[in-house]
Each structure stands twice: as C-alpha cells, then as structure tokens.
Design a protein around this motif. Structure first.
Motif, PDB file in Angstrom:
ATOM      1  N   VAL A   1      68.534  29.355   0.101  1.00 53.70           N
ATOM      2  CA  VAL A   1      68.390  30.643  -0.352  1.00 53.70           C
ATOM      3  C   VAL A   1      67.282  31.161   0.072  1.00 53.70           C
ATOM      4  O   VAL A   1      66.289  30.656  -1.042  1.00 53.70           O
ATOM      5  CB  VAL A   1      69.676  31.278  -0.006  1.00 53.70           C
ATOM      6  N   ARG A   2      66.910  32.299   0.222  1.00 49.52           N
ATOM      7  CA  ARG A   2      65.833  33.363  -0.108  1.00 49.52           C
ATOM      8  C   ARG A   2      66.056  34.669  -0.837  1.00 49.52           C
ATOM      9  O   ARG A   2      66.849  35.698  -0.262  1.00 49.52           O
ATOM     10  CB  ARG A   2      64.512  33.179   0.806  1.00 49.52           C
ATOM     11  N   ALA A   3      65.673  35.053  -1.637  1.00 46.65           N
ATOM     12  CA  ALA A   3      65.279  36.243  -2.461  1.00 46.65           C
ATOM     13  C   ALA A   3      64.108  37.403  -3.077  1.00 46.65           C
ATOM     14  O   ALA A   3      63.445  36.686  -3.038  1.00 46.65           O
ATOM     15  CB  ALA A   3      66.304  36.140  -3.770  1.00 46.65           C
ATOM     16  N   SER A   4      64.085  38.125  -1.830  1.00 46.01           N
ATOM     17  CA  SER A   4      63.407  38.961  -1.701  1.00 46.01           C
ATOM     18  C   SER A   4      63.699  40.852  -2.148  1.00 46.01           C
ATOM     19  O   SER A   4      65.333  41.249  -2.123  1.00 46.01           O
ATOM     20  CB  SER A   4      62.448  39.268  -0.683  1.00 46.01           C
ATOM     21  N   GLY A   5      62.878  41.576  -2.714  1.00 47.64           N
ATOM     22  CA  GLY A   5      63.151  42.844  -2.867  1.00 47.64           C
ATOM     23  C   GLY A   5      64.088  42.804  -3.491  1.00 47.64           C
ATOM     24  O   GLY A   5      64.483  42.676  -4.788  1.00 47.64           O
ATOM     25  N   THR A   6      65.008  44.113  -3.941  1.00 48.57           N
ATOM     26  CA  THR A   6      66.307  44.389  -4.499  1.00 48.57           C
ATOM     27  C   THR A   6      67.578  44.037  -3.737  1.00 48.57           C
ATOM     28  O   THR A   6      68.032  43.971  -2.510  1.00 48.57           O
ATOM     29  CB  THR A   6      67.041  45.560  -4.717  1.00 48.57           C
ATOM     30  N   LEU A   7      68.486  43.154  -4.614  1.00 49.56           N
ATOM     31  CA  LEU A   7      69.468  42.571  -4.405  1.00 49.56           C
ATOM     32  C   LEU A   7      70.705  43.104  -4.360  1.00 49.56           C
ATOM     33  O   LEU A   7      71.125  43.847  -5.059  1.00 49.56           O
ATOM     34  CB  LEU A   7      70.214  41.283  -4.884  1.00 49.56           C
ATOM     35  N   THR A   8      72.023  42.992  -3.176  1.00 48.18           N
ATOM     36  CA  THR A   8      72.646  44.549  -3.426  1.00 48.18           C
ATOM     37  C   THR A   8      73.774  43.604  -3.691  1.00 48.18           C
ATOM     38  O   THR A   8      74.140  42.080  -3.008  1.00 48.18           O
ATOM     39  CB  THR A   8      73.202  45.375  -2.003  1.00 48.18           C
ATOM     40  N   ALA A   9      75.746  44.539  -3.571  1.00 51.04           N
ATOM     41  CA  ALA A   9      76.371  43.506  -3.348  1.00 51.04           C
ATOM     42  C   ALA A   9      76.822  43.519  -2.246  1.00 51.04           C
ATOM     43  O   ALA A   9      77.118  42.150  -2.100  1.00 51.04           O
ATOM     44  CB  ALA A   9      77.931  44.187  -3.893  1.00 51.04           C
ATOM     45  N   GLN A  10      75.631  43.830  -1.401  1.00 50.10           N
ATOM     46  CA  GLN A  10      76.861  43.740   0.605  1.00 50.10           C
ATOM     47  C   GLN A  10      75.598  42.144   0.563  1.00 50.10           C
ATOM     48  O   GLN A  10      76.371  41.133   1.536  1.00 50.10           O
ATOM     49  CB  GLN A  10      76.286  44.155   1.294  1.00 50.10           C
ATOM     50  N   ASP A  11      74.251  41.949  -0.348  1.00 53.08           N
ATOM     51  CA  ASP A  11      73.850  40.888   0.316  1.00 53.08           C
ATOM     52  C   ASP A  11      74.755  39.538  -0.535  1.00 53.08           C
ATOM     53  O   ASP A  11      74.786  38.305   0.249  1.00 53.08           O
ATOM     54  CB  ASP A  11      72.552  40.688  -0.776  1.00 53.08           C
ATOM     55  N   TYR A  12      75.485  39.120  -1.695  1.00 52.32           N
ATOM     56  CA  TYR A  12      76.580  39.235  -1.948  1.00 52.32           C
ATOM     57  C   TYR A  12      77.504  38.784  -0.503  1.00 52.32           C
ATOM     58  O   TYR A  12      78.209  37.145  -0.943  1.00 52.32           O
ATOM     59  CB  TYR A  12      76.009  38.734  -3.574  1.00 52.32           C
ATOM     60  N   ALA A  13      77.898  39.441  -0.997  1.00 53.00           N
ATOM     61  CA  ALA A  13      79.084  39.379  -0.040  1.00 53.00           C
ATOM     62  C   ALA A  13      78.878  38.616   1.434  1.00 53.00           C
ATOM     63  O   ALA A  13      79.865  37.579   2.212  1.00 53.00           O
ATOM     64  CB  ALA A  13      79.409  40.673   0.321  1.00 53.00           C
ATOM     65  N   SER A  14      77.501  39.025   2.027  1.00 52.29           N
ATOM     66  CA  SER A  14      77.786  38.512   3.363  1.00 52.29           C
ATOM     67  C   SER A  14      76.818  37.149   3.500  1.00 52.29           C
ATOM     68  O   SER A  14      76.937  36.426   3.648  1.00 52.29           O
ATOM     69  CB  SER A  14      76.412  39.520   4.123  1.00 52.29           C
ATOM     70  N   VAL A  15      76.209  36.781   2.388  1.00 52.15           N
ATOM     71  CA  VAL A  15      75.402  34.939   2.554  1.00 52.15           C
ATOM     72  C   VAL A  15      76.186  34.042   1.422  1.00 52.15           C
ATOM     73  O   VAL A  15      76.410  33.371   1.257  1.00 52.15           O
ATOM     74  CB  VAL A  15      74.160  35.051   1.494  1.00 52.15           C
ATOM     75  N   VAL A  16      75.658  34.911   0.218  1.00 48.29           N
ATOM     76  CA  VAL A  16      76.379  34.251  -1.431  1.00 48.29           C
ATOM     77  C   VAL A  16      77.668  33.891  -1.059  1.00 48.29           C
ATOM     78  O   VAL A  16      78.325  32.137  -1.731  1.00 48.29           O
ATOM     79  CB  VAL A  16      75.967  34.652  -2.693  1.00 48.29           C
ATOM     80  N   ASP A  17      79.398  34.946  -1.182  1.00 46.23           N
ATOM     81  CA  ASP A  17      80.088  34.130  -1.414  1.00 46.23           C
ATOM     82  C   ASP A  17      80.881  34.106  -0.249  1.00 46.23           C
ATOM     83  O   ASP A  17      81.787  33.197  -0.389  1.00 46.23           O
ATOM     84  CB  ASP A  17      81.137  35.550  -1.050  1.00 46.23           C
ATOM     85  N   PRO A  18      80.118  33.578   1.168  1.00 47.26           N
ATOM     86  CA  PRO A  18      80.880  32.547   1.743  1.00 47.26           C
ATOM     87  C   PRO A  18      80.715  31.060   1.411  1.00 47.26           C
ATOM     88  O   PRO A  18      81.614  29.892   1.329  1.00 47.26           O
ATOM     89  CB  PRO A  18      80.251  32.591   3.319  1.00 47.26           C
ATOM     90  N   LEU A  19      78.964  30.975   0.597  1.00 51.87           N
ATOM     91  CA  LEU A  19      78.885  29.390  -0.333  1.00 51.87           C
ATOM     92  C   LEU A  19      79.650  28.993  -0.938  1.00 51.87           C
ATOM     93  O   LEU A  19      79.932  27.749  -1.276  1.00 51.87           O
ATOM     94  CB  LEU A  19      77.425  29.431   0.208  1.00 51.87           C
ATOM     95  N   VAL A  20      79.942  30.103  -1.966  1.00 50.40           N
ATOM     96  CA  VAL A  20      80.624  29.912  -2.980  1.00 50.40           C
ATOM     97  C   VAL A  20      81.995  29.819  -2.417  1.00 50.40           C
ATOM     98  O   VAL A  20      82.879  28.491  -2.403  1.00 50.40           O
ATOM     99  CB  VAL A  20      81.151  30.780  -4.003  1.00 50.40           C
TER     100      VAL A  20
END
Length: 257
Positions: free
Chosen positions: A15-34
């Motif tokens: 994964v690549r993180a840039s700018g400011t991370l939001t809850a939506q970023d986690y909901a769309s990318v991180v949560d499905p991986l976990v």
C-alpha cells in the motif's frame, strides 16, 4: 489517500500512503485487506510506502488505524516501511521494539531491498515443539530468531501437560546456534515464560552449536531451577534420554534453588 500497490512480489501486500489519510481511505482499502486475512486465517507480509507529502491522519482515520491494527496484529509475518519522512522513520523504529512481528524501515530508494527482506522472512514461527508422551519431555527445535508466536507455540505444548502434572520432567532445546530474539516483544514474552515455568521443569538439555554454548549452559544452570546440561548438536537422542531420566544430584549439572 491510500492506494493498493500492484507491482509487488507474490505473497506481499503493498500500500502507498500520501497526503492526509481519512476514514474513507481505511474503509475502501485497508479494511477489506484486514477482513480477508482474518476471515481466511492467513498471514501477510506488508510493504508500506509513505510518500514525501504525507501529512498524517484525520482523528477518525486514527481511530480506524488503531482498530485495524489490533484486529490484524496476529496476521503479520512482517512489515517493511519505505519512506524518507523522518518522523515516520523514528516512529516505526520505536514501534519495532514492542510489536510481535519483524518491522523495518527502508529509505525511499530501497524499495527493492524492502521487498527482498519481506520475501525472505520465514513463514509463521521459527520454533517447533513436540511432547514425548512416555517420558514427559518437550523437544523444542529453533530454526531462527524467536518470535512472540514461537513462545506461544511452546506454551501450547507445555501448559496442557502442567495442567495435569506437578512438573515437566525435561525440556530439550535444539538449534544450530543461539537463535536470539526477533523483537523486544519476543524477548519479554520469553522472559515471562521462563519466569513462570522454570521451577516446574526438572531438567533442561541444551543441544546448541557454537563455542559459547557449553559455557552458556553452565551459567544457566546457576540461574534457573532445572538441572542443565549441554549436548553436541548431533546428540539429540542422548539429550532426550537424559532429560527424561530420573532426577539425581549431579555435580556436573549444577542446579539452583
């Protein structure tokens, strides 16, 4: 934002993180991986790139980051953080001392090295433990630096025996050389295990290579409760037989307490 990387080796999740991370970023990318890892009971090796323009997380994203971290902490075989952001490198180094899995930082130009390190990590733990039922001896074989799950695997074999018996007659530890610990968390967990178990172990056979192994075994015999004896790495059968034999006072195998 967070984006999933496609150009990573098989078995690596990038994964690549840039700018400011939001809850939506986690909901769309991180949560499905976990969710996928925990649902399937799989373990993952994570490559995390942090871009130079990374500015942190919103409060809601921070809450979600903690939640996902707690859910997935036992699903990590290792994590490589690739970044030139100084404060991320410092925070990662501090976290590496207490997390139960290997965690390393790499400079931005070292992505290939980070991927190679992840691919080379051993799958699961580095320790196998088995009980010899007739003698009540537990044989532990270590192939590399101890991890938290290795101590847990040992406890999963030793504790059921101790639930039914007053003590464990013998413990045999075999390794090509002194394995050490993968993380500070593994060292602390191992010390905790030794502290709560050593007075219920009769004999400890150390089947470890290296010039210092016999001296280390003698020192251990003066510190911990079991009788301790060193054996040559090729003498596993003799070590198991000694560990399972009746305990006797032997000047060559010092015992404390």
């Amino acid at each position: 934002m967070i984006e999933k990387l496609g150009d990573v080796p098989d078995g690596v999740i990038g994964v690549r993180a840039s700018g400011t991370l939001t809850a939506q970023d986690y909901a769309s990318v991180v949560d499905p991986l976990v969710d996928e890892l925990t649902r399937e009971g799989r373990r993952g090796r994570f490559l995390v790139e942090v871009a130079p323009d990374f500015r942190g997380l919103t409060p809601a994203a921070l809450v979600q980051d903690v939640r996902d971290g707690v859910r997935a902490i036992r699903s990590f075989d290792g994590c490589a953080v690739v970044t030139d952001v100084a404060w991320i490198r410092r925070a990662t180094a501090a976290a590496a001392a207490v997390l139960p899995y290997p965690l390393r930082t790499f400079r931005g130009h070292q992505r290939a090295a980070a991927q190679a390190w992840l691919v080379a990590l051993p799958a699961g733990g580095n320790v196998t433990a088995r009980l010899v039922p007739d003698s009540g001896v537990v044989v532990v074989e270590a192939a590399g630096a101890l991890r938290v799950e290795d101590v847990q695997a040992l406890a999963a074999v030793v504790d059921p025996w101790l639930d039914e018996h007053p003590d464990l007659p013998g413990l045999v530890v075999r390794a090509p050389h002194f394995p050490g610990w993968a993380t500070l968390g593994a060292l602390l967990r191992h010390l905790g295990f030794v502290g709560t178990h050593h007075r219920r172990v009769g004999r400890l056979a150390v089947v470890v290579g290296g010039r210092l192994a016999p001296q280390a075994a003698g020192l251990a015999g003066r510190i911990v409760h079991p009788q301790v004896r060193w054996f040559d790495p090729d003498d596993l059968d003799a070590a198991v037989a000694w560990a399972g034999s009746a305990a006797t006072d032997d000047p060559a195998t010092p015992r404390s307490g």
